[in-house]
Design a protein around this motif. Sequence first.
Motif, PDB file in Angstrom:
ATOM      1  N   ASP A 319      53.123  37.892  36.636  1.00 45.63           N
ATOM      2  CA  ASP A 319      53.585  36.512  36.485  1.00 45.63           C
ATOM      3  C   ASP A 319      52.497  35.510  36.847  1.00 45.63           C
ATOM      4  N   LEU A 320      51.720  35.837  37.877  1.00 46.91           N
ATOM      5  CA  LEU A 320      50.733  34.885  38.378  1.00 46.91           C
ATOM      6  C   LEU A 320      49.355  35.042  37.743  1.00 46.91           C
ATOM      7  N   ALA A 321      49.067  36.221  37.227  1.00 39.96           N
ATOM      8  CA  ALA A 321      47.717  36.517  36.757  1.00 39.96           C
ATOM      9  C   ALA A 321      47.202  35.562  35.674  1.00 39.96           C
ATOM     10  N   PRO A 322      47.990  35.220  34.648  1.00 38.10           N
ATOM     11  CA  PRO A 322      47.440  34.325  33.611  1.00 38.10           C
ATOM     12  C   PRO A 322      47.001  32.971  34.165  1.00 38.10           C
ATOM     13  N   LEU A 323      47.835  32.357  35.012  1.00 35.65           N
ATOM     14  CA  LEU A 323      47.446  31.084  35.618  1.00 35.65           C
ATOM     15  C   LEU A 323      46.259  31.289  36.548  1.00 35.65           C
ATOM     16  N   GLY A 324      46.264  32.399  37.281  1.00 36.21           N
ATOM     17  CA  GLY A 324      45.165  32.669  38.197  1.00 36.21           C
ATOM     18  C   GLY A 324      43.842  32.808  37.477  1.00 36.21           C
ATOM     19  N   LYS A 325      43.849  33.487  36.349  1.00 37.01           N
ATOM     20  CA  LYS A 325      42.605  33.637  35.589  1.00 37.01           C
ATOM     21  C   LYS A 325      42.121  32.284  35.067  1.00 37.01           C
ATOM     22  N   LYS A 326      43.055  31.452  34.648  1.00 33.26           N
ATOM     23  CA  LYS A 326      42.690  30.126  34.144  1.00 33.26           C
ATOM     24  C   LYS A 326      42.025  29.298  35.244  1.00 33.26           C
ATOM     25  N   VAL A 327      42.609  29.321  36.438  1.00 33.54           N
ATOM     26  CA  VAL A 327      42.033  28.582  37.562  1.00 33.54           C
ATOM     27  C   VAL A 327      40.677  29.173  37.933  1.00 33.54           C
ATOM     28  N   TYR A 328      40.595  30.500  37.971  1.00 30.78           N
ATOM     29  CA  TYR A 328      39.341  31.157  38.340  1.00 30.78           C
ATOM     30  C   TYR A 328      38.228  30.791  37.362  1.00 30.78           C
ATOM     31  N   ASP A 329      38.500  30.879  36.087  1.00 29.87           N
ATOM     32  CA  ASP A 329      37.475  30.571  35.084  1.00 29.87           C
ATOM     33  C   ASP A 329      36.993  29.132  35.205  1.00 29.87           C
ATOM     34  N   ALA A 330      37.907  28.238  35.566  1.00 35.90           N
ATOM     35  CA  ALA A 330      37.555  26.822  35.635  1.00 35.90           C
ATOM     36  C   ALA A 330      36.858  26.446  36.938  1.00 35.90           C
ATOM     37  N   GLN A 331      37.235  27.092  38.040  1.00 41.17           N
ATOM     38  CA  GLN A 331      36.775  26.640  39.346  1.00 41.17           C
ATOM     39  C   GLN A 331      35.849  27.614  40.068  1.00 41.17           C
ATOM     40  N   CYS A 332      35.954  28.889  39.788  1.00 42.89           N
ATOM     41  CA  CYS A 332      35.302  29.896  40.634  1.00 42.89           C
ATOM     42  C   CYS A 332      34.170  30.650  39.946  1.00 42.89           C
ATOM     43  N   ALA A 333      34.288  30.844  38.643  1.00 41.77           N
ATOM     44  CA  ALA A 333      33.354  31.724  37.938  1.00 41.77           C
ATOM     45  C   ALA A 333      31.922  31.230  37.981  1.00 41.77           C
ATOM     46  N   VAL A 334      31.723  29.920  38.101  1.00 41.61           N
ATOM     47  CA  VAL A 334      30.362  29.388  38.100  1.00 41.61           C
ATOM     48  C   VAL A 334      29.549  29.937  39.276  1.00 41.61           C
ATOM     49  N   CYS A 335      30.201  30.235  40.387  1.00 44.64           N
ATOM     50  CA  CYS A 335      29.491  30.790  41.547  1.00 44.64           C
ATOM     51  C   CYS A 335      29.703  32.292  41.690  1.00 44.64           C
ATOM     52  N   HIS A 336      30.935  32.737  41.457  1.00 46.10           N
ATOM     53  CA  HIS A 336      31.254  34.141  41.717  1.00 46.10           C
ATOM     54  C   HIS A 336      31.178  35.008  40.463  1.00 46.10           C
ATOM     55  N   ALA A 337      30.790  34.405  39.337  1.00 49.39           N
ATOM     56  CA  ALA A 337      30.561  35.102  38.073  1.00 49.39           C
ATOM     57  C   ALA A 337      31.869  35.514  37.401  1.00 49.39           C
ATOM     58  N   ALA A 338      31.790  35.695  36.092  1.00 52.83           N
ATOM     59  CA  ALA A 338      32.987  35.903  35.277  1.00 52.83           C
ATOM     60  C   ALA A 338      33.755  37.147  35.674  1.00 52.83           C
ATOM     61  N   GLN A 339      33.063  38.191  36.085  1.00 54.92           N
ATOM     62  CA  GLN A 339      33.711  39.438  36.469  1.00 54.92           C
ATOM     63  C   GLN A 339      33.733  39.648  37.983  1.00 54.92           C
ATOM     64  N   GLY A 340      33.577  38.561  38.719  1.00 52.59           N
ATOM     65  CA  GLY A 340      33.672  38.643  40.169  1.00 52.59           C
ATOM     66  C   GLY A 340      32.513  39.326  40.849  1.00 52.59           C
ATOM     67  N   GLN A 341      31.391  39.502  40.135  1.00 58.58           N
ATOM     68  CA  GLN A 341      30.272  40.226  40.723  1.00 58.58           C
ATOM     69  C   GLN A 341      29.456  39.371  41.688  1.00 58.58           C
ATOM     70  N   GLY A 342      29.710  38.067  41.701  1.00 54.74           N
ATOM     71  CA  GLY A 342      29.018  37.179  42.612  1.00 54.74           C
ATOM     72  C   GLY A 342      27.568  36.968  42.249  1.00 54.74           C
TER      73      GLY A 342
END
Length: 430
Positions: A319-342
């Motif tokens: 239930d939460l994953a689709p919204l979570g991915k949207k937020v992650y791509d917009a706010q987090c991926a620039v630093c932590h990378a698209a696949q979370g590799q940092g």
Amino acid sequence: MLSLRHLKALSTLLLVRTGCAIAVACALIADAGAQASAPKGDASVVARGEYLARAGDCVACHTLPAGKVFGGGRPMDTPFGTLYTPNISSDKETGIGKWTAAEFYSMMHTGKSRDGSLLYPAMPFGSYTKVTRADSDAIYAYLMSTTAVHQPNRPHELRFPFNKRQLLIGWRSLFFREGEYQPDPKQPADWNRGAYLVEGLGHCAMCHTAINALGGNVASKAFEGGLIPLQNWYAPSLTSNKEAGLGDWSIEDIVGLLHAGISNRGAVYGPMAEVVYNSLMYLTEDDVRAMAVYLKALPQRSGDKAEPPSAAVTEARNDLAPLGKKVYDAQCAVCHAAQGQGKVPHFPPLANNQSIEMNSAVNPIRMVLNGGYPPGTFKNPMPYGMPPFAQALSDVEVAAVVTYIRTAWGNHGAPVTVKEVNELRSAPLY
């Protein structure tokens, strides 16, 4: 020397460690004239005592923010009232200037003050009892060399019956074992040195071991991690792979985390950042490496294999994953990378990050809400930080993105709820 950690029952009085944690930068630098103020001790002994006091993180609790070093008076709020840390400067009237080295060692070793009164277990005498007489004497010499701070000790403001020190006798009989550290002849020198620092002056178990219903640390659960009460941070396990253990960490990564505050496996934030900033970064590379050797060798618990998620957990995650991915791509991926590799070491990986997958989701929730910086250390003087998102994201969005990073890329963490996020939104930073 006090650290703040909350005990749950009678003895729960005040076993909360802010040394795993609360201190201020101004308390880190002794006055320039400190050495000259009391030149009684041998300079080499005083220097060694200063080093050992750093290892014990004494300044963290015994200095008010923007206050004079070791002047005490720091308030420590607990559910049972407020504890005020004592003045341990060289002042003869309000500090410990009239104490002898033998009296100081007795306090460290027995958990009893100069007048024989029992110390509350906020003072980590259960760990400091392991300190050798020679090291205790060196710390004493250093404290006697510091600038005298004339600041009367403020009495504790504890509710009845917690203000009755004699009740601590029962707690001590259950959880306190007096005695200096005895090296294990079967172990190498660096392991023994690390054990001495971790179990003694470092008093690491006070935060990294959960407390039981009687408010004591259970030896059989040592270093398995636990929530630090009142601070709302989780001190991760140092033994279990599942609970952010060190079983598959390299010695270099452990050293980096302890000495610099960052490594290829992660970075320290919250109370642990203060410990690194106040204490660990000042230790020698050899001593930090010895601590890493000892921690790396701690036995791992059985039963660490993650259980298959239940249907309810799977549904919540989906239930939460689709919204979570949207937020992650917009706010987090620039630093932590698209696949979370940092982008190591400054932006830690989130994929296969055990601290993200812990049973307790307190730390990742707080990092998203409050952000933070690793400490500025000698090896990492200009740390990169994590911005806070408390104002930008709703509770639902925070719950979604934390759930996403705990379950994506092969991570095996459980989803978090909106209620968990809401409860932590107003939590104090430290």
